[in-house]
Each structure stands twice: as C-alpha cells, then as structure tokens.
Enzyme design. Sequence first.
Site, mmCIF file in Angstrom:
data_model
loop_
_atom_site.group_PDB
_atom_site.id
_atom_site.type_symbol
_atom_site.label_atom_id
_atom_site.label_comp_id
_atom_site.label_asym_id
_atom_site.label_seq_id
_atom_site.Cartn_x
_atom_site.Cartn_y
_atom_site.Cartn_z
ATOM 1 N N ARG A 12 -6.261 14.172 24.143
ATOM 2 C CA ARG A 12 -7.009 14.189 22.875
ATOM 3 C C ARG A 12 -6.433 13.130 21.944
ATOM 4 O O ARG A 12 -5.297 12.694 22.096
ATOM 5 C CB ARG A 12 -6.873 15.555 22.183
ATOM 6 C CG ARG A 12 -7.522 16.685 22.949
ATOM 7 C CD ARG A 12 -7.758 17.910 22.078
ATOM 8 N NE ARG A 12 -6.532 18.413 21.482
ATOM 9 C CZ ARG A 12 -6.382 18.688 20.190
ATOM 10 N NH1 ARG A 12 -7.366 18.493 19.335
ATOM 11 N NH2 ARG A 12 -5.233 19.149 19.730
ATOM 12 N N GLY A 13 -7.219 12.757 20.947
ATOM 13 C CA GLY A 13 -6.723 11.906 19.863
ATOM 14 C C GLY A 13 -6.144 10.590 20.355
ATOM 15 O O GLY A 13 -6.659 9.960 21.278
ATOM 16 N N ILE A 14 -5.045 10.194 19.733
ATOM 17 C CA ILE A 14 -4.404 8.926 20.099
ATOM 18 C C ILE A 14 -4.014 8.942 21.574
ATOM 19 O O ILE A 14 -4.197 7.960 22.291
ATOM 20 C CB ILE A 14 -3.151 8.706 19.209
ATOM 21 C CG1 ILE A 14 -3.560 8.430 17.757
ATOM 22 C CG2 ILE A 14 -2.308 7.550 19.749
ATOM 23 C CD1 ILE A 14 -2.377 8.348 16.781
ATOM 24 N N ALA A 84 3.088 13.563 22.409
ATOM 25 C CA ALA A 84 2.764 14.922 21.954
ATOM 26 C C ALA A 84 3.332 15.155 20.560
ATOM 27 O O ALA A 84 4.508 14.883 20.307
ATOM 28 C CB ALA A 84 3.328 15.952 22.930
ATOM 29 N N ILE A 86 2.755 17.608 16.667
ATOM 30 C CA ILE A 86 2.026 18.564 15.831
ATOM 31 C C ILE A 86 2.473 18.399 14.383
ATOM 32 O O ILE A 86 3.524 17.790 14.114
ATOM 33 C CB ILE A 86 2.288 20.028 16.256
ATOM 34 C CG1 ILE A 86 3.804 20.356 16.196
ATOM 35 C CG2 ILE A 86 1.737 20.298 17.644
ATOM 36 C CD1 ILE A 86 4.125 21.834 16.352
ATOM 37 N N GLN A 142 7.189 11.582 3.611
ATOM 38 C CA GLN A 142 5.880 11.985 3.079
ATOM 39 C C GLN A 142 5.998 13.352 2.436
ATOM 40 O O GLN A 142 6.609 14.272 3.009
ATOM 41 C CB GLN A 142 4.828 11.992 4.198
ATOM 42 C CG GLN A 142 3.499 12.634 3.837
ATOM 43 C CD GLN A 142 2.740 11.900 2.735
ATOM 44 O OE1 GLN A 142 3.122 10.821 2.279
ATOM 45 N NE2 GLN A 142 1.673 12.492 2.260
ATOM 46 N N TYR A 148 8.229 17.050 9.733
ATOM 47 C CA TYR A 148 7.586 15.978 10.508
ATOM 48 C C TYR A 148 8.311 14.639 10.299
ATOM 49 O O TYR A 148 8.570 13.898 11.240
ATOM 50 C CB TYR A 148 6.125 15.880 10.072
ATOM 51 C CG TYR A 148 5.246 14.960 10.871
ATOM 52 C CD1 TYR A 148 4.564 15.418 11.990
ATOM 53 C CD2 TYR A 148 5.063 13.631 10.495
ATOM 54 C CE1 TYR A 148 3.726 14.577 12.713
ATOM 55 C CE2 TYR A 148 4.235 12.783 11.212
ATOM 56 C CZ TYR A 148 3.555 13.263 12.319
ATOM 57 O OH TYR A 148 2.733 12.427 13.027
HETATM 58 N N1 CAA Z 1 3.129 13.010 -4.341
HETATM 59 C C1 CAA Z 1 3.375 13.721 -5.465
HETATM 60 N N2 CAA Z 1 2.860 14.918 -5.689
HETATM 61 C C2 CAA Z 1 2.059 15.448 -4.751
HETATM 62 C C3 CAA Z 1 1.751 14.760 -3.552
HETATM 63 C C4 CAA Z 1 2.312 13.489 -3.384
HETATM 64 N N3 CAA Z 1 2.091 12.751 -2.274
HETATM 65 N N4 CAA Z 1 0.949 15.531 -2.815
HETATM 66 C C5 CAA Z 1 0.734 16.659 -3.520
HETATM 67 N N5 CAA Z 1 1.408 16.598 -4.689
HETATM 68 C C6 CAA Z 1 1.448 17.608 -5.747
HETATM 69 C C7 CAA Z 1 0.072 18.075 -6.117
HETATM 70 O O1 CAA Z 1 -0.515 17.190 -7.052
HETATM 71 C C8 CAA Z 1 0.339 19.440 -6.687
HETATM 72 O O2 CAA Z 1 0.824 19.310 -7.997
HETATM 73 P P1 CAA Z 1 0.260 20.254 -9.150
HETATM 74 O O3 CAA Z 1 0.591 21.645 -8.715
HETATM 75 O O4 CAA Z 1 0.994 19.782 -10.354
HETATM 76 O O5 CAA Z 1 -1.208 19.991 -9.184
HETATM 77 C C9 CAA Z 1 1.505 19.952 -5.859
HETATM 78 O O6 CAA Z 1 2.106 18.779 -5.276
HETATM 79 C C10 CAA Z 1 1.088 20.876 -4.761
HETATM 80 O O7 CAA Z 1 0.090 20.189 -3.957
HETATM 81 P P2 CAA Z 1 -1.068 20.993 -3.262
HETATM 82 O O8 CAA Z 1 -1.923 21.705 -4.268
HETATM 83 O O9 CAA Z 1 -1.777 20.093 -2.296
HETATM 84 O O10 CAA Z 1 -0.191 22.119 -2.545
HETATM 85 P P3 CAA Z 1 -0.426 22.833 -1.211
HETATM 86 O O11 CAA Z 1 0.735 23.749 -1.044
HETATM 87 O O12 CAA Z 1 -1.810 23.370 -1.135
HETATM 88 O O13 CAA Z 1 -0.361 21.663 -0.110
HETATM 89 C C11 CAA Z 1 0.547 19.915 1.156
HETATM 90 C C12 CAA Z 1 0.752 20.856 -0.019
HETATM 91 C C13 CAA Z 1 0.427 20.760 2.465
HETATM 92 C C14 CAA Z 1 1.734 19.019 1.260
HETATM 93 C C15 CAA Z 1 -0.766 19.109 0.980
HETATM 94 O O14 CAA Z 1 -0.680 18.416 -0.239
HETATM 95 C C16 CAA Z 1 -1.001 18.120 2.107
HETATM 96 O O15 CAA Z 1 -1.490 18.478 3.168
HETATM 97 N N6 CAA Z 1 -0.650 16.840 1.890
HETATM 98 C C17 CAA Z 1 -0.818 15.805 2.893
HETATM 99 C C18 CAA Z 1 0.397 15.685 3.755
HETATM 100 C C19 CAA Z 1 0.184 14.557 4.744
HETATM 101 O O16 CAA Z 1 -0.060 13.407 4.396
HETATM 102 N N7 CAA Z 1 0.277 14.865 6.042
HETATM 103 C C20 CAA Z 1 0.042 13.890 7.026
HETATM 104 C C21 CAA Z 1 -0.672 14.515 8.163
HETATM 105 S S1 CAA Z 1 -1.248 13.294 9.332
HETATM 106 C C22 CAA Z 1 0.143 12.843 10.120
HETATM 107 O O17 CAA Z 1 1.202 13.349 9.934
HETATM 108 C C23 CAA Z 1 -0.026 11.720 11.125
HETATM 109 C C24 CAA Z 1 0.873 10.600 10.815
HETATM 110 O O18 CAA Z 1 1.839 10.401 11.529
HETATM 111 C C25 CAA Z 1 0.537 9.689 9.713
#
Ligand code: CAA
Length: 241
Positions: A12-14, A84, A86, A142, A148
């Site tokens: 799947r995916g990449i 692999a 997650i 991140q 991660y």
């Molecule tokens: N920088 C600063 N502040 C941030 C931020 C960031 N990058 N992201 C979120 N915040 C802040 C929000 O603004 C929020 O602040 P307030 O309460 O003042 O509004 C607070 O942090 C909480 O954020 P959420 O409401 O989103 O909180 P949550 O608990 O629902 O979710 C989280 C938190 C799970 C981290 C969600 O923000 C998220 O999924 N972020 C993305 C993470 C990401 O980029 N993952 C990559 C996945 S893909 C991957 O990993 C593949 C790869 O190799 C690139």
Amino acid sequence: MARIALVTGGTRGIGAQISIALKQAGRVVVASYAGNPEAAAAFTAATGIEAIKFDAGNYEESLAAVKDIETRHGGHIEVLVNNAGITRDSVFGKMSRDMWDAVIDTNLGSCFNLCKATFDGMKGNKFGRIVNIGSINGQAGQYGQVNYAAAKSGIHGFTKALAQEGARYNVTVNAVAPGYVDTDMVRAVPPDVLEKIIAKIPRGRLGTAHDIARGVAFLTADDADFITGSTLSINGGQHMY
Ligand code: CAA
C-alpha cells in the site's frame, strides 16, 4: 539470476510504488504487509507481486519470514527496503507509553529486525542494497509526533552506522526522507492542519508515491555501489537539510 527484494509495508501507499519500481528494475519482489489482507490481495492481483503477512516490528516473525522467502526462492535477499511505518500522533501530554512503543517498534525496530535477518546473507554475497525510509519529520521534528520523529530520526542514525559496517562487503545502506506524500497516512492529518503544511511546500503540492519510489530505485541499482550512508530528501523543497 534476478536479485530478490523485500519491501516491508510494500502493498500500500509509498511501499506499493516501491515494490512496482523494483519489479520494473528486474528484481524478484516480495512485499510484506501486517494488517490489510484485502489490499494485499488486490495489490498482488494487479501487479503479480507476491505479498506475505508478518509483523516487521516483531523480531521472531521477521526472522521466520526471511528464512521462508530465502528457502522458497533459493537465494539470499539482496535488496531490502524498510518502509513499514505507522503514526500514533498526539500532543506529548496525551501520548501514552503504548503509542510510543508501537511507533518505535514498527518504524525503527523493524529496521533492526529485517537488517539482522538479511545482513549476513548480503555480506556473504558481497552485494546488498538497503534503503530505510526515514522522514522529513525525523529531520525537522513535528508537533504531535514525538514518537514518530524519534523513530525516524533513529532511522537516520541507524543508516549511517550500518553503512560503515556494510561498505567493505558492497552492502550499501541509505535512507530516503520523504516529505508529505499523498497517502492514507497523510490524509489522516486534520484537513486544516494539512492545508497549512501544503502552503509551506515550495513545489506547492503533496508528493506522490512515485516521487519516492524512483529515489529508492536509484539507490538500489546494481551500479549505485559508491552511494552509502546518504539521505536522499524528497520533499518538494519543504525542508533543506
Ligand atoms: N505548531 C504549533 N501549534 C500547533 C501545531 C503546530 N504545528 N499544530 C497544532 N498546534 C496547536 C493548535 O493550534 C492547538 O492550539 P489551541 O488549543 O491554542 O487552538 C493545539 O496545538 C492543539 O491542536 P489540536 O486541536 O489539533 O489538538 P489535537 O489533540 O486534536 O491534535 C495533533 C493534535 C494530533 C498533533 C494534530 O494537530 C495533528 O494531527 N497534527 C498533524 C501532525 C502531523 O503532521 N503528522 C504527520 C502525519 S504524516 C507523516 O507522518 C508522514 C511523514 O513522514 C511526513
């Protein structure tokens, strides 16, 4: 004889695009999967690439799977792509020990497990191409990804250390560090968060699995023997490392 390649998370995916690219490069490809038999069966039906089920984060299962592949195909695995991975994203305050362990075991532990199972065979054959899939988030960190980022950052250190041990045997060990690629994993990021991330990618779009797979094919080529211990960042210019 065509070289045997194993791609973990390769249905799947990449990983699926990597499996296809390696097949196109003339490898006999085996793709592993852990939890989605329907997707694996569809992948095999579409590509003719063998898919086998085991948990790459589990040491014993990984050793047994490699033994099985090598026995059935009558040779050592010479191309290994540790793909692999997650996510268990959460702000640190809400991250449980289980979320930490799952990501470390699957993303980083799997590199240990599969390299352990294949490295001696590669050394004996005086040929090996290992590519570990890191991440932009292992390079830059991140928000919400302490687990991660630690695992992926660990992959980059792992790669550089093992590269030094493999070099004299023509076993190269490199990493690819993808940026945000259009896969199920990235689609799970909340849309408003993802929108802000894409706005910071100089190329102005998410990557495709193909963008990553072509880098892996490059690093695993037979004549890529002078490239080892390197990291190829494929991220649309989002992070220049
Ligand atoms: N920088 C600063 N502040 C941030 C931020 C960031 N990058 N992201 C979120 N915040 C802040 C929000 O603004 C929020 O602040 P307030 O309460 O003042 O509004 C607070 O942090 C909480 O954020 P959420 O409401 O989103 O909180 P949550 O608990 O629902 O979710 C989280 C938190 C799970 C981290 C969600 O923000 C998220 O999924 N972020 C993305 C993470 C990401 O980029 N993952 C990559 C996945 S893909 C991957 O990993 C593949 C790869 O190799 C690139």
